[in-house]
Design a protein around this motif. Structure first.
Motif, PDB file in Angstrom:
ATOM      1  N   GLY A  48       1.192  -0.903  -0.040  1.00  0.00           N
ATOM      2  CA  GLY A  48      -0.238  -0.256  -0.154  1.00  0.00           C
ATOM      3  C   GLY A  48       0.775   1.237   0.298  1.00  0.00           C
ATOM      4  O   GLY A  48       1.958   1.528  -0.621  1.00  0.00           O
ATOM      5  N   ARG A  49       0.340   2.954   0.585  1.00  0.00           N
ATOM      6  CA  ARG A  49       1.265   3.786   0.995  1.00  0.00           C
ATOM      7  C   ARG A  49       2.381   3.929   1.144  1.00  0.00           C
ATOM      8  O   ARG A  49       2.168   3.134   2.646  1.00  0.00           O
ATOM      9  N   PRO A  50       3.420   3.877   0.907  1.00  0.00           N
ATOM     10  CA  PRO A  50       4.689   3.690   1.218  1.00  0.00           C
ATOM     11  C   PRO A  50       4.369   5.023   2.668  1.00  0.00           C
ATOM     12  O   PRO A  50       4.408   6.582   3.036  1.00  0.00           O
ATOM     13  N   LEU A  51       4.344   4.674   4.178  1.00  0.00           N
ATOM     14  CA  LEU A  51       3.750   5.256   5.381  1.00  0.00           C
ATOM     15  C   LEU A  51       6.030   5.171   6.401  1.00  0.00           C
ATOM     16  O   LEU A  51       5.814   3.807   6.458  1.00  0.00           O
ATOM     17  N   LYS A  52       5.478   5.967   7.292  1.00  0.00           N
ATOM     18  CA  LYS A  52       6.891   5.623   8.235  1.00  0.00           C
ATOM     19  C   LYS A  52       6.499   6.567   9.329  1.00  0.00           C
ATOM     20  O   LYS A  52       5.507   7.293   9.149  1.00  0.00           O
ATOM     21  N   LEU A  53       7.125   5.927  10.496  1.00  0.00           N
ATOM     22  CA  LEU A  53       7.306   6.554  11.422  1.00  0.00           C
ATOM     23  C   LEU A  53       8.822   7.783  11.799  1.00  0.00           C
ATOM     24  O   LEU A  53      10.082   6.927  12.197  1.00  0.00           O
ATOM     25  N   GLU A  54       8.439   8.660  12.093  1.00  0.00           N
ATOM     26  CA  GLU A  54      10.478   9.505  12.061  1.00  0.00           C
ATOM     27  C   GLU A  54       9.882  10.047  13.985  1.00  0.00           C
ATOM     28  O   GLU A  54       9.230  10.782  14.196  1.00  0.00           O
ATOM     29  N   VAL A  55      11.326   9.518  14.764  1.00  0.00           N
ATOM     30  CA  VAL A  55      11.197  10.424  15.725  1.00  0.00           C
ATOM     31  C   VAL A  55      11.991  11.639  16.115  1.00  0.00           C
ATOM     32  O   VAL A  55      12.572  11.987  15.904  1.00  0.00           O
ATOM     33  N   ALA A  56      10.896  12.532  15.921  1.00  0.00           N
ATOM     34  CA  ALA A  56      10.749  13.962  16.331  1.00  0.00           C
ATOM     35  C   ALA A  56      12.229  15.124  17.126  1.00  0.00           C
ATOM     36  O   ALA A  56      12.810  15.094  17.221  1.00  0.00           O
ATOM     37  N   GLU A  57      11.672  14.071  17.743  1.00  0.00           N
ATOM     38  CA  GLU A  57      12.273  14.466  19.391  1.00  0.00           C
ATOM     39  C   GLU A  57      12.409  13.352  20.867  1.00  0.00           C
ATOM     40  O   GLU A  57      11.129  12.355  20.412  1.00  0.00           O
ATOM     41  N   GLY A  58      13.202  13.368  21.498  1.00  0.00           N
ATOM     42  CA  GLY A  58      13.440  12.715  22.767  1.00  0.00           C
ATOM     43  C   GLY A  58      14.745  11.195  22.616  1.00  0.00           C
ATOM     44  O   GLY A  58      15.953  11.817  21.915  1.00  0.00           O
ATOM     45  N   PRO A  59      15.421  10.768  23.282  1.00  0.00           N
ATOM     46  CA  PRO A  59      16.344  10.530  23.599  1.00  0.00           C
ATOM     47  C   PRO A  59      16.806   9.064  21.974  1.00  0.00           C
ATOM     48  O   PRO A  59      17.806   9.763  21.879  1.00  0.00           O
ATOM     49  N   ASP A  60      14.920   9.090  21.373  1.00  0.00           N
ATOM     50  CA  ASP A  60      15.505   8.247  19.823  1.00  0.00           C
ATOM     51  C   ASP A  60      15.674   9.065  18.460  1.00  0.00           C
ATOM     52  O   ASP A  60      15.766   9.035  18.062  1.00  0.00           O
ATOM     53  N   ARG A  61      16.010  10.547  18.483  1.00  0.00           N
ATOM     54  CA  ARG A  61      15.343  11.126  18.409  1.00  0.00           C
ATOM     55  C   ARG A  61      16.768  11.121  16.633  1.00  0.00           C
ATOM     56  O   ARG A  61      17.534  10.848  17.083  1.00  0.00           O
ATOM     57  N   GLY A  62      15.338  10.825  15.634  1.00  0.00           N
ATOM     58  CA  GLY A  62      16.494  10.718  14.326  1.00  0.00           C
ATOM     59  C   GLY A  62      16.226   9.067  14.250  1.00  0.00           C
ATOM     60  O   GLY A  62      16.591   9.116  12.979  1.00  0.00           O
ATOM     61  N   LYS A  63      15.146   8.663  14.712  1.00  0.00           N
ATOM     62  CA  LYS A  63      15.408   7.245  14.566  1.00  0.00           C
ATOM     63  C   LYS A  63      13.888   6.934  13.339  1.00  0.00           C
ATOM     64  O   LYS A  63      12.769   8.139  13.881  1.00  0.00           O
ATOM     65  N   ILE A  64      13.827   6.073  12.349  1.00  0.00           N
ATOM     66  CA  ILE A  64      12.666   5.608  11.262  1.00  0.00           C
ATOM     67  C   ILE A  64      12.487   4.529  11.488  1.00  0.00           C
ATOM     68  O   ILE A  64      13.436   3.806  11.443  1.00  0.00           O
ATOM     69  N   ILE A  65      11.319   4.702  11.540  1.00  0.00           N
ATOM     70  CA  ILE A  65      10.825   2.862  11.006  1.00  0.00           C
ATOM     71  C   ILE A  65       9.624   2.711  10.140  1.00  0.00           C
ATOM     72  O   ILE A  65       8.974   3.745   9.527  1.00  0.00           O
ATOM     73  N   ARG A  66       9.801   2.376   8.976  1.00  0.00           N
ATOM     74  CA  ARG A  66       8.858   2.242   8.282  1.00  0.00           C
ATOM     75  C   ARG A  66       8.058   0.844   8.516  1.00  0.00           C
ATOM     76  O   ARG A  66       8.035  -0.075   8.483  1.00  0.00           O
ATOM     77  N   LEU A  67       6.733   1.345   8.047  1.00  0.00           N
ATOM     78  CA  LEU A  67       5.761   1.375   8.762  1.00  0.00           C
ATOM     79  C   LEU A  67       5.081  -0.397   7.413  1.00  0.00           C
ATOM     80  O   LEU A  67       4.099   0.372   6.091  1.00  0.00           O
ATOM     81  N   SER A  68       5.731  -1.230   7.709  1.00  0.00           N
ATOM     82  CA  SER A  68       6.017  -2.252   6.224  1.00  0.00           C
ATOM     83  C   SER A  68       4.605  -3.997   6.659  1.00  0.00           C
ATOM     84  O   SER A  68       4.242  -4.176   5.647  1.00  0.00           O
ATOM     85  N   GLY A  69       4.255  -3.761   7.550  1.00  0.00           N
ATOM     86  CA  GLY A  69       3.640  -4.885   8.254  1.00  0.00           C
ATOM     87  C   GLY A  69       2.125  -3.537   9.392  1.00  0.00           C
ATOM     88  O   GLY A  69       1.717  -3.040   8.679  1.00  0.00           O
ATOM     89  N   VAL A  70       0.779  -5.140   8.826  1.00  0.00           N
ATOM     90  CA  VAL A  70      -0.327  -4.521   9.882  1.00  0.00           C
ATOM     91  C   VAL A  70      -0.405  -3.670  10.708  1.00  0.00           C
ATOM     92  O   VAL A  70      -1.501  -3.509  11.174  1.00  0.00           O
ATOM     93  N   ARG A  71       0.634  -4.055  12.103  1.00  0.00           N
ATOM     94  CA  ARG A  71       0.484  -3.947  12.904  1.00  0.00           C
ATOM     95  C   ARG A  71       2.099  -2.839  13.535  1.00  0.00           C
ATOM     96  O   ARG A  71       2.942  -3.358  12.739  1.00  0.00           O
TER      97      ARG A  71
END
Length: 242
Positions: free
Chosen positions: A53-76
């Motif tokens: 489906g559509r390319p979706l992702k989560l970006e960590v904008a603030e916090g200890p993990d700032r800069g981390k990115i994960i793509r939502l390739s699964g259902v959950r």
């Protein structure tokens, strides 16, 4: 043959099973297509299932993990402090299993999993909410940004088109203003000054009196008696000079 001997001889004798059909050498066997019920029982909607489906992702904008990115390739996708989460955070103010994101045909649904500090979306408390491109998710000291890359491209394209339209409108407005100013200058140059037909200007050293109609007045003729006196005066002056 003795019937009794025949009976004893045939005890326990059974016909052998027919041989199993052998496939042709190199033949490709196709597995049957599972039914909808079988697919549901097989766990198609499991957390490990992948989706297209559509390319979706989560970006960590603030916090200890700032800069981390994960793509939502699964259902959950489960987010939390636990190492078993799909997006494991180092933020101790988050719960072990803080939120989950469920991807379905309608988009992405965020659901709080009973976290201790709660979940906010764009500053508003949320336990279950549909996400749209650009939404910010607050988990403790961590801020996640939801990105829909298709929506981001469409937004950037719309902004570029709007900027281009505004630039074209500004250019057209400037051109129209310049044309109007030039036309006004031409009218001003062609229009004669007030009270001077044809725009003719008198000699700068001449003081020509104007009549009520704006035209130069003709010189006034003296009466005949006055003219005779003037002529006599001129004659006397001429005689004296001789």
């Amino acid at each position: 043959m003795d019937p009794e001997l025949f009976q004893q001889t045939n005890v326990g004798i059974r016909a052998p099973p027919p041989p199993a059909p052998r496939g042709r050498e190199g033949e490709t066997r196709v597995a049957p297509i599972p039914t909808a019920d079988e697919a549901e029982r097989s766990g198609v909607d499991s957390p490990d299932a992948t989706r297209a489906g559509r390319p979706l992702k989560l970006e960590v904008a603030e916090g200890p993990d700032r800069g981390k990115i994960i793509r939502l390739s699964g259902v959950r996708c489960v987010v939390g402090r636990s190492p078993e989460c799909d997006l494991a955070l180092k933020d101790h103010s988050t719960s072990r299993r803080h939120v989950e994101l469920v991807v379905d045909d309608e988009g992405v649904l965020l659901r709080d999993l009973g976290s201790g500090n709660g979940t906010r979306v764009n500053g508003e408390q949320a336990t279950e909410q549909r996400l749209v491109h650009g939404d910010e998710i607050f988990l403790g000291k961590t801020v996640l940004r939801f990105v829909d890359e298709v929506a981001a491209f469409q937004k950037a394209q719309a902004e570029a088109e709007a900027a281009e339209r505004a630039e074209q409108e500004a250019i057209s407005a400037a051109a129209a203003a310049a044309a109007a100013e030039e036309a006004q200058d031409e009218v001003t140059e062609a229009k004669p000054p007030p009270g001077r037909p044809g725009g003719a200007l008198p000699h700068p050293t001449a003081q020509v009196p104007l009549g009520p109609d704006g035209l130069p007045r003709r010189p006034t003729r003296l009466p005949a008696q006055s003219r005779r006196r003037m002529l006599g005066l001129f004659a006397a002056l001429a005689g004296a000079m001789v």
